[in-house]
Write a protein that holds these residues in place. Sequence first.
Motif, PDB file in Angstrom:
ATOM      1  N   VAL A 142     -53.638  40.977 -59.303  1.00  0.00           N
ATOM      2  CA  VAL A 142     -53.756  39.859 -59.422  1.00  0.00           C
ATOM      3  C   VAL A 142     -54.220  39.436 -61.009  1.00  0.00           C
ATOM      4  O   VAL A 142     -53.301  38.982 -61.463  1.00  0.00           O
ATOM      5  N   CYS A 143     -54.818  40.714 -62.138  1.00  0.00           N
ATOM      6  CA  CYS A 143     -55.291  40.405 -63.333  1.00  0.00           C
ATOM      7  C   CYS A 143     -53.221  40.341 -63.768  1.00  0.00           C
ATOM      8  O   CYS A 143     -53.614  39.759 -65.137  1.00  0.00           O
ATOM      9  N   TYR A 144     -52.118  41.072 -62.801  1.00  0.00           N
ATOM     10  CA  TYR A 144     -51.167  40.901 -63.697  1.00  0.00           C
ATOM     11  C   TYR A 144     -50.270  40.088 -63.217  1.00  0.00           C
ATOM     12  O   TYR A 144     -49.166  40.006 -63.578  1.00  0.00           O
ATOM     13  N   PHE A 145     -50.250  38.580 -62.113  1.00  0.00           N
ATOM     14  CA  PHE A 145     -50.128  37.426 -61.679  1.00  0.00           C
ATOM     15  C   PHE A 145     -49.706  36.460 -63.079  1.00  0.00           C
ATOM     16  O   PHE A 145     -50.550  36.911 -64.138  1.00  0.00           O
ATOM     17  N   ASP A 146     -48.765  36.190 -63.013  1.00  0.00           N
ATOM     18  CA  ASP A 146     -48.401  35.211 -64.079  1.00  0.00           C
ATOM     19  C   ASP A 146     -49.204  33.864 -64.556  1.00  0.00           C
ATOM     20  O   ASP A 146     -49.333  33.939 -65.773  1.00  0.00           O
ATOM     21  N   THR A 147     -50.075  33.291 -63.809  1.00  0.00           N
ATOM     22  CA  THR A 147     -50.173  32.076 -63.865  1.00  0.00           C
ATOM     23  C   THR A 147     -52.188  32.760 -64.106  1.00  0.00           C
ATOM     24  O   THR A 147     -52.629  32.594 -65.042  1.00  0.00           O
ATOM     25  N   GLU A 148     -52.352  34.141 -63.652  1.00  0.00           N
ATOM     26  CA  GLU A 148     -54.273  34.417 -64.549  1.00  0.00           C
ATOM     27  C   GLU A 148     -53.800  35.265 -65.810  1.00  0.00           C
ATOM     28  O   GLU A 148     -54.503  35.449 -66.774  1.00  0.00           O
ATOM     29  N   MET A 149     -52.842  35.601 -65.927  1.00  0.00           N
ATOM     30  CA  MET A 149     -52.308  35.885 -67.436  1.00  0.00           C
ATOM     31  C   MET A 149     -52.185  35.014 -67.799  1.00  0.00           C
ATOM     32  O   MET A 149     -52.776  34.553 -69.313  1.00  0.00           O
ATOM     33  N   TRP A 150     -51.868  33.462 -67.680  1.00  0.00           N
ATOM     34  CA  TRP A 150     -51.839  33.270 -68.655  1.00  0.00           C
ATOM     35  C   TRP A 150     -53.004  32.162 -68.981  1.00  0.00           C
ATOM     36  O   TRP A 150     -53.131  31.649 -70.169  1.00  0.00           O
ATOM     37  N   VAL A 151     -53.176  31.974 -67.942  1.00  0.00           N
ATOM     38  CA  VAL A 151     -54.764  31.258 -68.068  1.00  0.00           C
ATOM     39  C   VAL A 151     -56.085  31.862 -68.948  1.00  0.00           C
ATOM     40  O   VAL A 151     -56.888  32.353 -70.202  1.00  0.00           O
ATOM     41  N   LEU A 152     -55.646  34.032 -69.259  1.00  0.00           N
ATOM     42  CA  LEU A 152     -56.247  34.958 -69.513  1.00  0.00           C
ATOM     43  C   LEU A 152     -56.009  34.216 -71.387  1.00  0.00           C
ATOM     44  O   LEU A 152     -56.976  34.434 -71.771  1.00  0.00           O
TER      45      LEU A 152
ATOM     46  N   HIS B 138     -48.662  28.577 -74.542  1.00  0.00           N
ATOM     47  CA  HIS B 138     -49.884  29.973 -74.084  1.00  0.00           C
ATOM     48  C   HIS B 138     -49.303  30.802 -72.848  1.00  0.00           C
ATOM     49  O   HIS B 138     -50.049  31.823 -72.562  1.00  0.00           O
ATOM     50  N   ARG B 139     -48.339  30.467 -72.886  1.00  0.00           N
ATOM     51  CA  ARG B 139     -48.088  32.311 -71.570  1.00  0.00           C
ATOM     52  C   ARG B 139     -47.999  33.848 -71.613  1.00  0.00           C
ATOM     53  O   ARG B 139     -47.706  33.902 -73.332  1.00  0.00           O
ATOM     54  N   HIS B 140     -48.337  34.131 -71.240  1.00  0.00           N
ATOM     55  CA  HIS B 140     -48.894  36.162 -71.553  1.00  0.00           C
ATOM     56  C   HIS B 140     -47.587  36.022 -72.610  1.00  0.00           C
ATOM     57  O   HIS B 140     -46.493  36.081 -71.432  1.00  0.00           O
ATOM     58  N   PRO B 141     -47.922  37.206 -73.142  1.00  0.00           N
ATOM     59  CA  PRO B 141     -46.874  38.262 -74.222  1.00  0.00           C
ATOM     60  C   PRO B 141     -45.815  39.297 -73.105  1.00  0.00           C
ATOM     61  O   PRO B 141     -44.289  39.259 -73.327  1.00  0.00           O
TER      62      PRO B 141
ATOM     63  N   VAL C  49     -43.610  36.881 -71.149  1.00  0.00           N
ATOM     64  CA  VAL C  49     -42.977  36.804 -71.997  1.00  0.00           C
ATOM     65  C   VAL C  49     -41.185  37.212 -72.248  1.00  0.00           C
ATOM     66  O   VAL C  49     -39.841  36.867 -72.186  1.00  0.00           O
ATOM     67  N   GLN C  50     -42.016  38.563 -72.237  1.00  0.00           N
ATOM     68  CA  GLN C  50     -40.765  39.553 -72.645  1.00  0.00           C
ATOM     69  C   GLN C  50     -40.434  40.225 -71.227  1.00  0.00           C
ATOM     70  O   GLN C  50     -38.900  40.509 -71.799  1.00  0.00           O
ATOM     71  N   MET C  51     -41.126  40.122 -70.289  1.00  0.00           N
ATOM     72  CA  MET C  51     -40.941  40.913 -69.427  1.00  0.00           C
ATOM     73  C   MET C  51     -39.770  40.711 -67.870  1.00  0.00           C
ATOM     74  O   MET C  51     -40.543  41.027 -67.150  1.00  0.00           O
TER      75      MET C  51
ATOM     76  N   GLN D 297     -56.843  45.679 -73.124  1.00  0.00           N
ATOM     77  CA  GLN D 297     -56.340  46.681 -73.527  1.00  0.00           C
ATOM     78  C   GLN D 297     -54.878  45.974 -73.234  1.00  0.00           C
ATOM     79  O   GLN D 297     -54.293  45.442 -74.036  1.00  0.00           O
ATOM     80  N   VAL D 298     -55.129  45.260 -72.386  1.00  0.00           N
ATOM     81  CA  VAL D 298     -54.023  44.209 -71.670  1.00  0.00           C
ATOM     82  C   VAL D 298     -53.713  43.191 -72.639  1.00  0.00           C
ATOM     83  O   VAL D 298     -52.475  42.412 -72.762  1.00  0.00           O
ATOM     84  N   MET D 299     -54.706  42.997 -73.678  1.00  0.00           N
ATOM     85  CA  MET D 299     -54.152  41.404 -74.522  1.00  0.00           C
ATOM     86  C   MET D 299     -53.987  42.394 -76.151  1.00  0.00           C
ATOM     87  O   MET D 299     -53.749  41.840 -77.388  1.00  0.00           O
ATOM     88  N   ASP D 300     -53.536  43.017 -76.384  1.00  0.00           N
ATOM     89  CA  ASP D 300     -53.028  44.260 -76.771  1.00  0.00           C
ATOM     90  C   ASP D 300     -51.669  43.607 -77.080  1.00  0.00           C
ATOM     91  O   ASP D 300     -51.008  44.858 -76.864  1.00  0.00           O
ATOM     92  N   PHE D 301     -51.107  43.031 -77.758  1.00  0.00           N
ATOM     93  CA  PHE D 301     -49.688  43.212 -77.447  1.00  0.00           C
ATOM     94  C   PHE D 301     -48.956  44.125 -78.621  1.00  0.00           C
ATOM     95  O   PHE D 301     -47.687  43.724 -78.066  1.00  0.00           O
ATOM     96  N   ASP D 302     -49.615  44.768 -79.799  1.00  0.00           N
ATOM     97  CA  ASP D 302     -48.391  45.401 -79.805  1.00  0.00           C
ATOM     98  C   ASP D 302     -47.827  46.291 -79.256  1.00  0.00           C
ATOM     99  O   ASP D 302     -47.262  47.461 -79.587  1.00  0.00           O
TER     100      ASP D 302
END
Length: 465
Positions: free
Chosen positions: A191-201, A374-377, A380-382, A458-463
Amino acid sequence: MQRREYMQGLASAAGIVTVSATGKAREVDDFEGRGPPSEAPPAKGDTVFGLAEHIEPVRVGIIGLGNRGFGMTQLIDAMAPNKGVINAICDIREEPVREMEQWIEEEGNNDTPATYTGSESCWKALAQRDDLDLVFVFTNHQNHAPMAEYAMKEGKHVAVEVPMATTIEELWTLVDTAERTQKNCMMLENVCYFDTEMWVLNMVRNGVFGDQLNYASGGYIHNLVAEYFFQAYWNDWRSRNHLKYKGDLYPTHGLGPIAFYMGINRGDRLQFISSQESPESRLTQRAAELPEDHWAHDIDDWENGDTTRSEILTAQDRQIHLQFDVKTNRGYSRKNELAGSDAYHEGFPSKLAVDSEGHGFVDESTYEQYYEEHRHPLWVQMEEIAEEYGGHGGGDFLEIYRLFDAFNQGRPLDMNVYDGAAWSAVRPLSAISLEHEGMPVKFPDFTRGRWEEDRELQVMDFDTI
């Protein structure tokens, strides 16, 4: 009232409960300040915060090919050949092993893996192989900890389904083993990787919720009464959990994303939990309606109540409410509520309030603006490939992808053994609180004090995406 005064008042009336490393509970009356720590065993190795190993491709073994394991193995197969390869699969039942073997041969990306089946200990032979870097564990809850411990001792990293373990003693064993062996033990909280949860994060990290997060609510609300009387569910352990155990049996779907939002083990930590439950009625009621020759007809002593509610207080005085309810007639929800100084979100359906001044949630157009901005990158990418492979709308695929990519890039995993231990501890601690009439129970500090270090997710490390 200041928190210290409140907690002292609460303790003077009822005390608190501390828990030893073996899971033994002890009531404490002389509460002062934040209370005595729950017992932590001496460290047996170095911390695994920041643990990373470059492996490309990752050689994988898989234990458990039930409903969850079969589907997840198909997603793991999608990592081949560059990111990871499946070298071995295992289940005590021969049928799913042969079905998985056939699927890989006919539709998969891997070569035919080695297979293990037919005995209660066949998984040990898999873990002993010298051509594996990572072992996945997709078995029943009670087998998660012993299998993960054994695999780490055999020199393998481990990814284990939720919860990571079911007792405090098991959780400390996994933490100690990870530190001693310097192997990762990641709990697969999808669930930590679901779209809405990552958007809120991402909104939290972008400041939409303001400087302070105050309150969150999560849970697992899913009416499974009818399914618990399917023979398959009885055979594969689920119903037996409700016969034997009190407490929140499935806390991590709701808690995992909240822990990410609040930086748990990264500047804050779970400190106290107090739980209450309603009487049990639904499983007994449904069982009585079954034919007299049905295996469950006469069962009327289910241990787990119809709903369990827990209140958690963090070291930074933030509140988390959790609910476990798989019996009452409610629609599915993980709640996903988060309140900050400037914004509020709640799920099912997803709604957002920003600087509302009492005027309610934003309209659909404004919601979409926040979503796009604010969608999580990672999404957006995947998004396209995640939705193609699926698994809870793509969340399962992204979870597996990030795990393999971390090894491929030689970076720390998104979740470590301390995360899995803290989140999974809700299950045994909520039961202890219920046994002590709702008294606050002290969370063990699995990090041994390192939770106070401010470190980025780590999941916020966009690079590295």
